[in-house]
Design an enzyme around this catalytic site. Structure first.
Site, PDB file in Angstrom:
ATOM      1  N   THR A   1      33.705  31.266  37.271  1.00  0.00           N
ATOM      2  CA  THR A   1      33.267  32.657  37.177  1.00  0.00           C
ATOM      3  C   THR A   1      33.948  33.374  36.014  1.00  0.00           C
ATOM      4  OG1 THR A   1      33.554  34.786  38.295  1.00  0.00           O
ATOM      5  CG2 THR A   1      35.003  33.048  38.998  1.00  0.00           C
ATOM      6  N   ASP A   2      33.296  34.387  35.494  1.00  0.00           N
ATOM      7  CA  ASP A   2      33.923  35.205  34.450  1.00  0.00           C
ATOM      8  C   ASP A   2      35.142  35.960  34.985  1.00  0.00           C
ATOM      9  OD1 ASP A   2      32.566  37.039  36.056  1.00  0.00           O
ATOM     10  OD2 ASP A   2      31.657  38.145  34.389  1.00  0.00           O
ATOM     11  N   GLU A   3      35.260  36.066  36.320  1.00  0.00           N
ATOM     12  CA  GLU A   3      36.360  36.861  36.882  1.00  0.00           C
ATOM     13  C   GLU A   3      37.725  36.243  36.598  1.00  0.00           C
ATOM     14  OE1 GLU A   3      35.587  38.535  40.768  1.00  0.00           O
ATOM     15  OE2 GLU A   3      33.437  38.406  40.454  1.00  0.00           O
TER      16      GLU A   3
ATOM     17  N   TYR B   1      40.574  35.959  45.026  1.00  0.00           N
ATOM     18  CA  TYR B   1      39.406  35.108  44.728  1.00  0.00           C
ATOM     19  C   TYR B   1      39.481  34.558  43.308  1.00  0.00           C
ATOM     20  CZ  TYR B   1      34.705  34.070  42.951  1.00  0.00           C
ATOM     21  OH  TYR B   1      33.632  33.486  42.318  1.00  0.00           O
TER      22      TYR B   1
ATOM     23  N   LYS C   1      39.963  30.687  41.796  1.00  0.00           N
ATOM     24  CA  LYS C   1      39.002  30.031  40.894  1.00  0.00           C
ATOM     25  C   LYS C   1      39.701  29.608  39.588  1.00  0.00           C
ATOM     26  CE  LYS C   1      35.102  29.559  41.328  1.00  0.00           C
ATOM     27  NZ  LYS C   1      34.322  28.444  41.956  1.00  0.00           N
TER      28      LYS C   1
HETATM   29  P1  NAD Z   1      28.208  31.398  48.493  1.00  0.00           P
HETATM   30  O1  NAD Z   1      29.358  32.026  49.198  1.00  0.00           O
HETATM   31  O2  NAD Z   1      26.829  31.956  48.679  1.00  0.00           O
HETATM   32  O3  NAD Z   1      28.118  29.842  48.865  1.00  0.00           O
HETATM   33  C1  NAD Z   1      29.238  29.013  48.952  1.00  0.00           C
HETATM   34  C2  NAD Z   1      28.802  27.728  49.670  1.00  0.00           C
HETATM   35  O4  NAD Z   1      29.924  26.836  49.715  1.00  0.00           O
HETATM   36  C3  NAD Z   1      28.355  27.942  51.113  1.00  0.00           C
HETATM   37  O5  NAD Z   1      27.176  27.219  51.363  1.00  0.00           O
HETATM   38  C4  NAD Z   1      29.520  27.407  51.930  1.00  0.00           C
HETATM   39  O6  NAD Z   1      29.132  26.922  53.214  1.00  0.00           O
HETATM   40  C5  NAD Z   1      30.024  26.290  51.029  1.00  0.00           C
HETATM   41  N1  NAD Z   1      31.438  25.961  51.274  1.00  0.00           N
HETATM   42  C6  NAD Z   1      32.485  26.818  51.406  1.00  0.00           C
HETATM   43  N2  NAD Z   1      33.622  26.142  51.622  1.00  0.00           N
HETATM   44  C7  NAD Z   1      33.287  24.804  51.598  1.00  0.00           C
HETATM   45  C8  NAD Z   1      34.029  23.605  51.733  1.00  0.00           C
HETATM   46  N3  NAD Z   1      35.356  23.626  51.951  1.00  0.00           N
HETATM   47  N4  NAD Z   1      33.371  22.432  51.643  1.00  0.00           N
HETATM   48  C9  NAD Z   1      32.030  22.388  51.433  1.00  0.00           C
HETATM   49  N5  NAD Z   1      31.274  23.506  51.314  1.00  0.00           N
HETATM   50  C10 NAD Z   1      31.905  24.693  51.384  1.00  0.00           C
HETATM   51  O7  NAD Z   1      28.610  31.389  46.957  1.00  0.00           O
HETATM   52  P2  NAD Z   1      27.701  31.528  45.653  1.00  0.00           P
HETATM   53  O8  NAD Z   1      27.557  32.955  45.322  1.00  0.00           O
HETATM   54  O9  NAD Z   1      26.496  30.661  45.811  1.00  0.00           O
HETATM   55  O10 NAD Z   1      28.693  30.883  44.581  1.00  0.00           O
HETATM   56  C11 NAD Z   1      28.665  29.486  44.308  1.00  0.00           C
HETATM   57  C12 NAD Z   1      29.708  29.173  43.262  1.00  0.00           C
HETATM   58  O11 NAD Z   1      29.441  29.931  42.075  1.00  0.00           O
HETATM   59  C13 NAD Z   1      31.137  29.536  43.660  1.00  0.00           C
HETATM   60  O12 NAD Z   1      31.991  28.518  43.190  1.00  0.00           O
HETATM   61  C14 NAD Z   1      31.402  30.850  42.946  1.00  0.00           C
HETATM   62  O13 NAD Z   1      32.767  31.006  42.656  1.00  0.00           O
HETATM   63  C15 NAD Z   1      30.585  30.669  41.694  1.00  0.00           C
HETATM   64  N6  NAD Z   1      30.087  31.897  41.058  1.00  0.00           N
HETATM   65  C16 NAD Z   1      29.420  32.837  41.780  1.00  0.00           C
HETATM   66  C17 NAD Z   1      28.929  33.969  41.154  1.00  0.00           C
HETATM   67  C18 NAD Z   1      28.133  35.010  41.911  1.00  0.00           C
HETATM   68  O14 NAD Z   1      27.774  36.041  41.326  1.00  0.00           O
HETATM   69  N7  NAD Z   1      27.809  34.806  43.166  1.00  0.00           N
HETATM   70  C19 NAD Z   1      29.136  34.151  39.784  1.00  0.00           C
HETATM   71  C20 NAD Z   1      29.841  33.164  39.057  1.00  0.00           C
HETATM   72  C21 NAD Z   1      30.293  32.042  39.722  1.00  0.00           C
HETATM   73  P1  TYD Z   2      30.388  42.199  44.360  1.00  0.00           P
HETATM   74  O1  TYD Z   2      28.914  42.034  44.556  1.00  0.00           O
HETATM   75  O2  TYD Z   2      31.283  42.042  45.536  1.00  0.00           O
HETATM   76  O3  TYD Z   2      30.791  41.221  43.170  1.00  0.00           O
HETATM   77  P2  TYD Z   2      32.203  41.114  42.358  1.00  0.00           P
HETATM   78  O4  TYD Z   2      33.243  41.888  43.066  1.00  0.00           O
HETATM   79  O5  TYD Z   2      32.472  39.658  42.415  1.00  0.00           O
HETATM   80  O6  TYD Z   2      31.905  41.640  40.993  1.00  0.00           O
HETATM   81  O7  TYD Z   2      30.643  43.644  43.747  1.00  0.00           O
HETATM   82  C1  TYD Z   2      29.986  44.067  42.557  1.00  0.00           C
HETATM   83  C2  TYD Z   2      30.501  45.440  42.224  1.00  0.00           C
HETATM   84  O8  TYD Z   2      30.068  46.348  43.236  1.00  0.00           O
HETATM   85  C3  TYD Z   2      32.016  45.525  42.208  1.00  0.00           C
HETATM   86  O9  TYD Z   2      32.419  46.433  41.177  1.00  0.00           O
HETATM   87  C4  TYD Z   2      32.370  46.106  43.570  1.00  0.00           C
HETATM   88  C5  TYD Z   2      31.166  46.981  43.889  1.00  0.00           C
HETATM   89  N1  TYD Z   2      30.813  47.098  45.324  1.00  0.00           N
HETATM   90  C6  TYD Z   2      30.624  48.361  45.883  1.00  0.00           C
HETATM   91  O10 TYD Z   2      30.752  49.410  45.220  1.00  0.00           O
HETATM   92  N2  TYD Z   2      30.302  48.435  47.212  1.00  0.00           N
HETATM   93  C7  TYD Z   2      30.162  47.311  47.988  1.00  0.00           C
HETATM   94  O11 TYD Z   2      29.895  47.438  49.209  1.00  0.00           O
HETATM   95  C8  TYD Z   2      30.332  46.031  47.389  1.00  0.00           C
HETATM   96  C9  TYD Z   2      30.198  44.774  48.198  1.00  0.00           C
HETATM   97  C10 TYD Z   2      30.660  45.972  46.035  1.00  0.00           C
END
Ligand code: NAD
Ligand code: TYD
Length: 341
Positions: free
Chosen positions: A126-128, A151, A155
């Site tokens: 992630t960019d975070e 988090y 990562k």
């Molecule tokens: P999500 O929370 O929707 O899904 C995570 C999945 O991983 C779930 O299906 C969960 O059951 C599974 N999981 C958790 N712990 C596990 C374990 N120990 N063994 C096997 N499976 C396990 O997450 P997402 O939003 O789909 O993100 C997927 C990946 O992308 C993550 O690594 C996250 O850090 C990365 N990512 C997410 C975003 C975003 O905006 N959501 C952006 C950049 C990177």
């Molecule tokens: P989120 O979707 O949790 O992603 P991330 O924290 O990984 O960027 O949050 C996106 C942005 O929205 C973040 O600045 C936090 C804000 N946010 C709210 O203002 N209210 C909410 O209930 C949530 C979940 C996030």
């Protein structure tokens, strides 16, 4: 590539990725390993039939014996690791599962892949991990890691392990780092699905602080296409950033959602800010364009409208997720075919 092992494939991005891979190559064998935590929902892939080309295995990436057996059984050509605890707010409440899955789980998976001499490993990051930007500038692949939340620290730790395996063992790993995703099947705890599903149920929407924080939004399919490009054409040892070139303050995004759903601004509730809330994320994705011929294709207005429509049309999915009923699906789907771990 004949066989691909995907971890975390029942989550938001993983399920979209598996569906994309299935569309791109009907003959690719995909093994989906997922622990089915609260965020893992088998319904996300209910349209995929388990056959010779798709197999689900319930399990933990941190379970060395389970992972080793799975790899020995299927001999995947490549592994893509999506499995993670992914929500910042949950990591603030309890960082334990983040350390366990995101760091220890990644290390166990890396070791299993290394021992099995896997030819390609992609770590979805992630960019975070880069921390927070001020008003100016963009994250590049050279930006030093400076994670601020439990988090993002977990990562970043995983990314460092992946990096170290490449340098120490010549392990063929690639890291991708993407900005905030939106799209179908996102668990309604992240901003967009939470606000959309609240508004559809006529519930207020909690904006943290003044809503001045900026995120760079990318459609999940653009992210998945980027992962696919990095997996097939990326260079091992490299990092690739993906972003949507779509920076919005949370309050701007919130107002777009209110407009799209024809709801008044009185639905906004400004709540206490998230501790340590990163101000701004924004991605420079020139490297992915130059080296992978990748750039985001979905324009935000269209992608957001389609996403809202998806949540409107899939109110049953949202209800089952919110009630916890979706967790019964495993039992219905698999019954005694598989044992609970
Ligand atoms: P999500 O929370 O929707 O899904 C995570 C999945 O991983 C779930 O299906 C969960 O059951 C599974 N999981 C958790 N712990 C596990 C374990 N120990 N063994 C096997 N499976 C396990 O997450 P997402 O939003 O789909 O993100 C997927 C990946 O992308 C993550 O690594 C996250 O850090 C990365 N990512 C997410 C975003 C975003 O905006 N959501 C952006 C950049 C990177
Ligand atoms: P989120 O979707 O949790 O992603 P991330 O924290 O990984 O960027 O949050 C996106 C942005 O929205 C973040 O600045 C936090 C804000 N946010 C709210 O203002 N209210 C909410 O209930 C949530 C979940 C996030």
């Amino acid at each position: 590539m004949k066989t691909l092992l995907v971890t975390g494939g029942c989550g938001f991005i993983g399920s979209n990725f598996i569906r994309l891979e299935r569309e791109l190559d009907a003959e690719l064998k995909i093994i989906n390993v997922d622990k089915l935590t609260y965020a893992g929902n088998l319904e996300n892939l209910a349209d995929l039939k388990e056959d010779g080309y798709y197999l689900f295995a319930k399990g933990d990436i941190g379970d060395a014996a389970f992972i080793a057996n799975l790899i020995a059984e299927h001999s995947p050509d490549a592994v893509v690791n999506f499995a993670a605890e992914s929500h910042v707010d949950r990591s603030i409440l309890d960082s334990g599962p983040f350390v366990q899955t995101n760091i220890v789980g990644t290390q166990v998976l890396l070791d299993a892949c290394r021992k099995a001499e896997i030819s390609r490993y992609l770590q979805v990051s992630t960019d975070e991990v880069y921390g927070s930007l001020g008003a100016e500038g963009l994250f590049t692949e050279e930006t030093p890691l400076a994670p601020n939340s439990p988090y993002s620290s977990s990562k970043a730790a995983a990314d460092l392990l992946v990096r170290s395996y490449f340098h120490t063992f010549d392990f063929p790993a690639i890291i991708t780092r993407c900005s905030n995703n939106y799209g179908p099947y996102q668990f309604p705890e992240k901003l967009i699905p939470l606000f959309v599903s609240n508004l559809l149920a006529d519930k207020k929407i909690p904006v943290y602080g003044k809503g001045e924080n900026v995120r760079d939004w990318i459609h999940v399919l653009d992210h998945c296409r980027g992962i696919d490009a990095a997996l097939r054409h990326g260079q091992v040892g490299e990092v690739y950033n993906f972003g949507g070139n779509c920076e919005l303050q949370n309050i701007e995004l919130t107002k777009l959602l209110l407009q799209a759903l024809d709801k008044p601004e009185s639905m906004i509730e400004h709540v206490t800010d998230r501790p340590g809330h990163d101000l701004r994320y924004a991605i420079d994705c020139r490297k992915a364009k130059q080296e992978l011929d990748w750039e985001p294709q979905v324009d935000f207005e269209t992608g957001l409208a389609e996403t809202i429509k998806w949540y409107q049309e899939n109110s049953g999915w949202v209800e089952r997720v919110r009630s916890g009923e979706y967790r019964d699906y495993y039992q219905q789907q698999y019954g005694d075919r598989l044992s609970e771990s």
